[in-house]
Scaffold this motif. Structure first.
Motif, PDB file in Angstrom:
ATOM      1  N   ASP A 245       0.804  -1.219   0.000  1.00 57.03           N
ATOM      2  CA  ASP A 245       0.000   0.000   0.000  1.00 57.03           C
ATOM      3  C   ASP A 245       0.837   1.270   0.000  1.00 57.03           C
ATOM      4  O   ASP A 245       0.508   2.247  -0.675  1.00 57.03           O
ATOM      5  CB  ASP A 245      -0.960  -0.001   1.195  1.00 57.03           C
ATOM      6  CG  ASP A 245      -2.182  -0.875   0.950  1.00 57.03           C
ATOM      7  OD1 ASP A 245      -2.556  -1.039  -0.226  1.00 57.03           O
ATOM      8  OD2 ASP A 245      -2.749  -1.391   1.927  1.00 57.03           O
ATOM      9  N   ASP A 246       1.922   1.306   0.782  1.00 58.77           N
ATOM     10  CA  ASP A 246       2.752   2.512   0.824  1.00 58.77           C
ATOM     11  C   ASP A 246       3.336   2.819  -0.553  1.00 58.77           C
ATOM     12  O   ASP A 246       3.344   3.970  -1.009  1.00 58.77           O
ATOM     13  CB  ASP A 246       3.884   2.351   1.844  1.00 58.77           C
ATOM     14  CG  ASP A 246       3.375   2.367   3.276  1.00 58.77           C
ATOM     15  OD1 ASP A 246       2.222   2.807   3.488  1.00 58.77           O
ATOM     16  OD2 ASP A 246       4.119   1.944   4.189  1.00 58.77           O
ATOM     17  N   ALA A 250       2.611   5.999  -3.088  1.00 58.84           N
ATOM     18  CA  ALA A 250       3.726   6.817  -3.565  1.00 58.84           C
ATOM     19  C   ALA A 250       3.766   6.865  -5.086  1.00 58.84           C
ATOM     20  O   ALA A 250       3.974   7.936  -5.684  1.00 58.84           O
ATOM     21  CB  ALA A 250       5.046   6.270  -3.012  1.00 58.84           C
ATOM     22  N   LEU A 251       3.559   5.711  -5.728  1.00 57.39           N
ATOM     23  CA  LEU A 251       3.551   5.679  -7.186  1.00 57.39           C
ATOM     24  C   LEU A 251       2.384   6.466  -7.768  1.00 57.39           C
ATOM     25  O   LEU A 251       2.524   7.187  -8.765  1.00 57.39           O
ATOM     26  CB  LEU A 251       3.491   4.228  -7.674  1.00 57.39           C
ATOM     27  CG  LEU A 251       4.773   3.415  -7.587  1.00 57.39           C
ATOM     28  CD1 LEU A 251       4.489   1.960  -7.934  1.00 57.39           C
ATOM     29  CD2 LEU A 251       5.850   3.979  -8.511  1.00 57.39           C
ATOM     30  N   ALA A 252       1.223   6.334  -7.127  1.00 56.19           N
ATOM     31  CA  ALA A 252       0.047   7.052  -7.624  1.00 56.19           C
ATOM     32  C   ALA A 252       0.273   8.552  -7.602  1.00 56.19           C
ATOM     33  O   ALA A 252      -0.144   9.288  -8.519  1.00 56.19           O
ATOM     34  CB  ALA A 252      -1.173   6.681  -6.802  1.00 56.19           C
ATOM     35  N   ALA A 253       0.950   9.037  -6.561  1.00 58.03           N
ATOM     36  CA  ALA A 253       1.217  10.470  -6.441  1.00 58.03           C
ATOM     37  C   ALA A 253       2.184  10.964  -7.503  1.00 58.03           C
ATOM     38  O   ALA A 253       2.152  12.138  -7.900  1.00 58.03           O
ATOM     39  CB  ALA A 253       1.754  10.789  -5.047  1.00 58.03           C
TER      40      ALA A 253
END
Length: 261
Positions: A245-246, A250-253
């Protein structure tokens, strides 16, 4: 709500004739009057969550409610759920008792754990059980035989999330040396590498055996590795969702969005 033991499926990855499945069948019969045994025809250690797709799958009936499948541990569960037991599914799946521990990252190779994974995917509460060995002393099968029933009873009395399976490892000590049960997290070994043993057959052609090398380092405070090393039974809840999830957030952002033309 407690998990029902009305109908139990027993399977493994060591094969239908293994000592461990004999022990687990006996334990299952102490919990239920309706026990099925559906296991691989031969040893499938290291098969992981593999499925037979390119060859015919053959099933041999050994007795009423007892079958040997010429395939992987996952094949056995799929055959049980979709064919042999489809009209009255098991309410609990027990896998093992495996010869050797299934700890840390080795759960990804384990056919024993994969039985429980496949059962969980099918919506059936599932427990994998393994007897650790030290490679020096005789296997303490009596430890699993002594404590498996109590461990299973404690687990099935609890509420489980639908996508969680239980991984139980008995330490490589005699029953009177077991110090209790610990609920642990999955550990991580410092692997020294895979041993590749090259040999020669009688016709002069080479062949190879893989062997897992020893691990080094001290495991973390609450891991399955540390638990069994200290003489405790390790119970590790494993989750089927492998998403980190972390990292996902981070990738989505950073990279999520429209593509450049």
């Amino acid at each position: 709500m407690a998990i029902s033991t009305t109908r139990i499926l027993v399977s493994n990855d060591d094969g239908i004739s293994a000592k461990g499945i004999e022990i687990l069948e006996k334990v299952a019969r102490s919990l239920s009057d309706d026990v099925w045994v559906i296991a691989p025809e031969s040893e499938q250690s290291g098969a992981g969550h593999s499925l037979t797709l390119t060859t015919a799958l053959r099933v041999r009936k050994l007795d009423d409610k007892k079958y040997a499948v010429a395939g992987t541990p996952t094949d056995c569960v799929m055959m049980a759920i979709n064919k042999l037991m489809k009209d009255n599914l098991p309410t609990l799946i027990l896998s093992g008792v495996n010869r050797g521990g299934n700890l840390a990252e080795h759960v990804t190779y384990s056919g024993t754990v994969s039985v429980a994974m496949e059962g969980t995917l099918g919506g059936i509460p599932s427990i994998a059980l393994s007897q650790c060995i030290d490679g020096v002393h005789p296997i303490h099968w009596e430890t699993a035989e002594t404590y498996a029933e109590e461990v299973i009873k404690r687990l099935i009395a609890q509420d489980w999330q639908h996508d969680v399976l239980m991984n139980v490892n008995f330490p490589a000590v005699a029953p009177d040396q077991v110090k209790g049960i610990r609920v642990t997290e999955q550990g991580r070994r410092q692997i020294l590498g895979v041993q590749v043993d090259e040999r020669m057959d009688p016709r002069g052609f080479p062949y190879y055996w893989f062997g897992l090398a020893s691990d080094s380092g001290v495991p973390g405070l609450e891991t399955d590795l540390k638990s069994v090393r200290e003489g405790c039974i390790s119970v590790t809840p494993l989750h089927l969702n492998l998403t980190h999830d972390d990292m996902r957030r981070a990738l989505a952002a950073e990279i999520q969005g429209p593509l450049a033309e």
